[in-house]
Structures are given as C-alpha cells and as structure tokens.
Scaffold this motif. Structure first.
Motif, PDB file in Angstrom:
ATOM      1  N   GLU A  66       0.629  -0.990  -0.039  1.00 22.25           N
ATOM      2  CA  GLU A  66       0.085  -0.522  -0.143  1.00 22.25           C
ATOM      3  C   GLU A  66       1.135   1.116   0.170  1.00 22.25           C
ATOM      4  O   GLU A  66       2.008   1.040   0.804  1.00 22.25           O
ATOM      5  CB  GLU A  66      -1.078  -0.213   1.447  1.00 22.25           C
ATOM      6  CG  GLU A  66      -1.825  -1.027   1.223  1.00 22.25           C
ATOM      7  CD  GLU A  66      -2.782  -0.651   1.952  1.00 22.25           C
ATOM      8  OE1 GLU A  66      -2.639  -0.340   3.710  1.00 22.25           O
ATOM      9  OE2 GLU A  66      -3.781  -1.439   2.478  1.00 22.25           O
ATOM     10  N   VAL A  67      -0.233   2.095  -0.554  1.00 21.83           N
ATOM     11  CA  VAL A  67       1.083   3.396  -0.459  1.00 21.83           C
ATOM     12  C   VAL A  67       0.373   4.750   0.113  1.00 21.83           C
ATOM     13  O   VAL A  67      -0.736   4.632  -0.176  1.00 21.83           O
ATOM     14  CB  VAL A  67       1.312   3.899  -1.987  1.00 21.83           C
ATOM     15  CG1 VAL A  67       1.685   5.663  -2.269  1.00 21.83           C
ATOM     16  CG2 VAL A  67       1.849   2.895  -2.977  1.00 21.83           C
ATOM     17  N   THR A  68       0.830   5.138   1.168  1.00 26.15           N
ATOM     18  CA  THR A  68       0.606   6.065   2.194  1.00 26.15           C
ATOM     19  C   THR A  68       0.773   7.377   2.105  1.00 26.15           C
ATOM     20  O   THR A  68       2.716   7.804   1.946  1.00 26.15           O
ATOM     21  CB  THR A  68       0.330   5.061   3.747  1.00 26.15           C
ATOM     22  OG1 THR A  68       0.183   3.795   3.468  1.00 26.15           O
ATOM     23  CG2 THR A  68      -0.465   6.496   4.212  1.00 26.15           C
ATOM     24  N   VAL A  69      -0.031   8.881   1.341  1.00 26.13           N
ATOM     25  CA  VAL A  69       1.175   9.865   1.653  1.00 26.13           C
ATOM     26  C   VAL A  69       0.125  10.641   2.284  1.00 26.13           C
ATOM     27  O   VAL A  69      -1.099  10.924   2.780  1.00 26.13           O
ATOM     28  CB  VAL A  69       0.464  10.286   0.695  1.00 26.13           C
ATOM     29  CG1 VAL A  69       1.199   9.183  -0.854  1.00 26.13           C
ATOM     30  CG2 VAL A  69      -0.614  10.332  -0.472  1.00 26.13           C
ATOM     31  N   SER A  70       0.862  12.000   2.663  1.00 24.44           N
ATOM     32  CA  SER A  70      -0.163  13.054   3.344  1.00 24.44           C
ATOM     33  C   SER A  70      -0.676  13.917   2.396  1.00 24.44           C
ATOM     34  O   SER A  70      -0.424  13.729   1.426  1.00 24.44           O
ATOM     35  CB  SER A  70       1.383  14.015   3.756  1.00 24.44           C
ATOM     36  OG  SER A  70       0.612  14.964   4.071  1.00 24.44           O
ATOM     37  N   ALA A  71      -2.411  14.172   2.632  1.00 24.09           N
ATOM     38  CA  ALA A  71      -2.179  14.757   1.789  1.00 24.09           C
ATOM     39  C   ALA A  71      -2.476  15.717   1.974  1.00 24.09           C
ATOM     40  O   ALA A  71      -2.726  15.946  -0.421  1.00 24.09           O
ATOM     41  CB  ALA A  71      -4.254  14.242   2.332  1.00 24.09           C
ATOM     42  N   ASN A  72      -2.051  16.395   2.675  1.00 25.14           N
ATOM     43  CA  ASN A  72      -1.866  17.935   2.225  1.00 25.14           C
ATOM     44  C   ASN A  72      -0.238  17.764   1.027  1.00 25.14           C
ATOM     45  O   ASN A  72      -0.285  19.494  -0.080  1.00 25.14           O
ATOM     46  CB  ASN A  72      -1.068  18.816   3.208  1.00 25.14           C
ATOM     47  CG  ASN A  72      -2.811  19.504   3.906  1.00 25.14           C
ATOM     48  OD1 ASN A  72      -3.522  19.378   3.653  1.00 25.14           O
ATOM     49  ND2 ASN A  72      -2.720  19.275   5.031  1.00 25.14           N
TER      50      ASN A  72
END
Length: 429
Positions: A66-72
């Motif tokens: 899974e790829v998790t990123v900060s939305a902002n």
C-alpha cells in the motif's frame, strides 16, 4: 477501368476526422483552469490526515504494498507538477504546436492522484476496485462509441445510440428471461439495436430526412415504447419476462493473477472480453480491409466512391446495421450484467456520452474507446468518493461524469473535423 477492389482513395479518406485546424489555446487554458483548482485546494481547502492507496487483491501472484501519502503534501506536489505541465503546454501553443495527447494524459493522471489524495484524506482508496468498476461501467459506452464511429465513418450521424442501448437492454432482459439464456438475451439485444439502426437508415438514407432530428426522435420513441411495454407487460409478469440470468465473472488463468493489471482487465465478464475483441475488429476492419476503405470513402466523398462502382447507400445501410448491433450489445450490459432486471430509462442518457466519446476520439475507434473509458472512470469515481465520505457535495458527484464529458469535448479535443459527407444524404446523379 478501376473497380472496387483496386479503387483509388479519394482525397482525405485515410485521415478523415483527424485533419488538424490551426493551433488554439483551448487545451492550455483548460489545463490552467485545472491547475488553479488544484492550487485552491492546496492553499485554502487543506485536509489533515493521510491517504492510503490499496493496489493489491488477495489472489495476486504477489502483493503490491500500500502507498500512504500525506494529503496536504501530495496536493502541494501535484499542484507544482500541474503548473509545470501547463506552462509547457502554453509554450508549445506559443510555438505553434499542438498540445500532445501524452501530455494531456499524464496531466490527467497526476491531477486525479492529487484529487484522490485530497478527497480521501484519512481513508483508503481501493485502486483495483476503482479501475475495475470503471471498465465495467464503460462497457456500454465503448460499444455505443464503436457504433457511432462506424455510422459516422459511413456518413450517417448516429444520434440514436441511446435508443439502441435502451432497446438492447429491454430486449436482453425480456428474451434472456424467456429463453433462460444470457447468450439468447445478448443476441436479442444486438438485433434490437439493429432494428433501431434500420429505422434510422430508412428515414435518413432512403428518404433524406435530417439525420440529427431522426436520431433524437428515435431516442424519444424508444423511451416511450420501452416504458409502455415495461408498465403494461413486464411489470405484470416480472418472473417470466424480467428476470434474466446474468453473465458471471471469468478469470483468465495467469493473466488474472498479475498484480493490479490482472484484477482490472482479466477478472471480468464475457462482455468485457467481447469489448476488447470488438475494438480490435472495428479498428482492423476500418483501416486494414477493402470493406473499411469503402466505408470511409462513402463517408468522405460518396460521389467519387459511386464513380468507381461502390453502392453508396447499400454500404451505408450495411455499416449502420452493424453499428446498431454493436451498440445493442452494449445495451445488454445493463440487464445481463449490471442490474437484475430492466427499468425505465435505465441508460440515463449514456448514448449521448458515447456520442461525445466519438467526437472526443476524433472518429477513431481506439481513441473513442479511451474517451469512453475516461467517462466510465468519472462515473465510478463519483460512487467511490461517496462511499469514502468525500467532502465534495453529493450533487457535484452526480454531475461529475457530465462535467468531465463537457470539459473533455469542449476543452481538450482541439480542432478536428468529421468525415466530409457525415450527415449529408447521397442522391445518385
């Protein structure tokens, strides 16, 4: 003397529908508008949290992480990338060059990643489900667009795509139930589409009636006929007339287990696989066969085609009937795959979106297919975002597929022309 087997190609037949007009700023301006919208989200509508993109399913050969990123952070980076691509598009236009299709494609993908990161902050985006569902929803659009390409390449404006889809859905449900067969329902749907095409040809080709008017009238007629039969016949006998069997999903061995690609492309119903075949066959038939050359000739320069022995109106009738059968197969998707029974006006105007895909795709089967897939993605995206609890208003979600259609056709299609004789009846002599 030349014959139909060695006929010369009339001027512009090979490139009909793809002749470029002078470069305009439309594409660059549209990219700029999208960039400004993303910049607004980055500056004034920030959302705390992280967005996770799930790329795998349980049956894959191996599981993609899974790829998790900060939305902002993701929205900020995407905004900068979009501004850079917009500047490049503006530079190309300034230099008198068209904005290339690959640039628009990359821009669209990057913008969508940024928007999903913002809209799904704190949630997990099921990428496989999003893409696989998009293909399923795009099936009737692709079949409808292929029917539109065939008709217009032969010189007939096929506004009646929506009627062909709806009548195909109705026939698929009724005869699929009566015959207790999905394949029987599919054949009935194709024949129903051909019936609508035959009516279109009868008025437009034989009696020279204005083709757009005939197409619109046929759409309204089919809505009335199917609604009447539904309320007076189907609703009274749902078990015997409106409970068709359904095509189940078929996983292609090995291909279906490829991570990400397999679940999206190769764990689908038979109608999706038929769609793949239909796209390839229509492209090959139009551009690699003598029959396709004749079709393009009568759509571009019917008088020249007639001069070398081609039966113009017969060719138009034949092509239009094939187009109707293709569109009818798309209508079968609604009742033999998507929902358990036929309902009033269940196509929801999909035929008009398919017609927009024809224009966006510049009367080319592969480009029109890609456009239809884009519109299918927009439709599925609205549903996925609603499930994820996106802050985007639900009213906008319902508008999203049509907004994407308008933006694509008005802002990104550029200047192109249909076949020269498209919509013009041929009077011999």
């Amino acid at each position: 003397m030349s014959t139909t087997t060695d006929m010369p190609v009339p001027a512009n037949v090979e490139g009909a529908g793809t002749v470029e007009a002078p470069v305009t700023w439309k594409a660059a301006v549209m990219l700029g508008v999208v960039s400004l919208a993303m910049a607004y989200l980055a500056l004034f509508e920030q959302r705390d949290g992280e967005t996770t993109f799930r790329l795998a399913t349980a049956n894959d050969f191996f599981e993609l992480p899974e790829v998790t990123v900060s939305a902002n952070a993701a929205v900020g980076v995407v905004t900068l990338a979009l501004i850079a691509m917009t500047a490049f598009a503006a530079y190309l236009t300034y230099r008198g060059r068209q904005t290339s299709l690959w640039l628009v494609g990359v821009f669209s993908v990057v913008a969508m990643i940024g928007f999903l990161a913002w809209a799904a902050a704190g949630e997990t985006v099921p990428v496989v489900g999003l893409l696989a569902g998009s293909i399923t929803l795009a099936v009737p659009l692709v079949f409808g667009a292929l029917g539109g390409v065939l008709g217009e390449r032969a010189g007939v404006v096929n506004i009646a795509i929506d009627g062909q889809l709806l009548f195909g859905a109705f026939a698929g449900a009724m005869f699929g139930t009566l015959l207790a067969s999905t394949w029987g329902g599919l054949v009935a749907a194709m024949l129903a589409g051909a019936v609508v095409a035959l009516l279109l040809g009868f008025f437009a080709i034989t009696y020279y009636v204005q083709q757009v008017i005939v197409g619109v009238v046929l759409n309204v007629l089919i809505i009335g006929v199917t609604s009447f039969l539904f309320s007076q016949v189907m609703a009274e006998n749902p078990d015997t007339l409106n409970s068709p069997p359904h095509f189940s999903r078929i996983t292609i061995p090995l291909l279906g287990d490829i991570p990400l690609v397999g679940p999206v492309l190769f764990r689908q119903t038979i109608l999706v696989y038929l769609m793949y075949v239909a796209v390839a066959v229509v492209y090959f038939a139009l551009f690699r066969t003598k029959w396709g050359l004749r079709v393009r000739a009568v759509g571009e320069h019917p008088k020249a085609a007639d001069t070398v022995g081609i039966k113009v109106n017969r060719t138009r009738y034949t092509t239009l009937l094939i187009a109707g059968m293709v569109a009818g197969a798309g209508g079968a998707t609604y009742t033999l795959v998507s929902v358990p029974q036929f309902g009033r006006e269940m196509t929801g105007g999909a035929g008009y979106i398919a017609l927009a895909a024809v224009i966006f795709g510049r009367w080319h089967p592969i480009r029109a297919t890609l456009a239809a897939l884009l519109f299918g993605f927009a439709t599925n995206l609205s549903g996925v975002l609603s499930v994820l609890g996106s802050p985007v208003p639900s009213q906008f979600m319902l508008m999203l597929p049509y907004v994407v259609t308008v933006v694509a056709v008005a802002g990104l299609v550029g200047h192109s022309r249909p076949p020269a004789a498209d919509g013009i009846p041929y009077r011999k002599g």
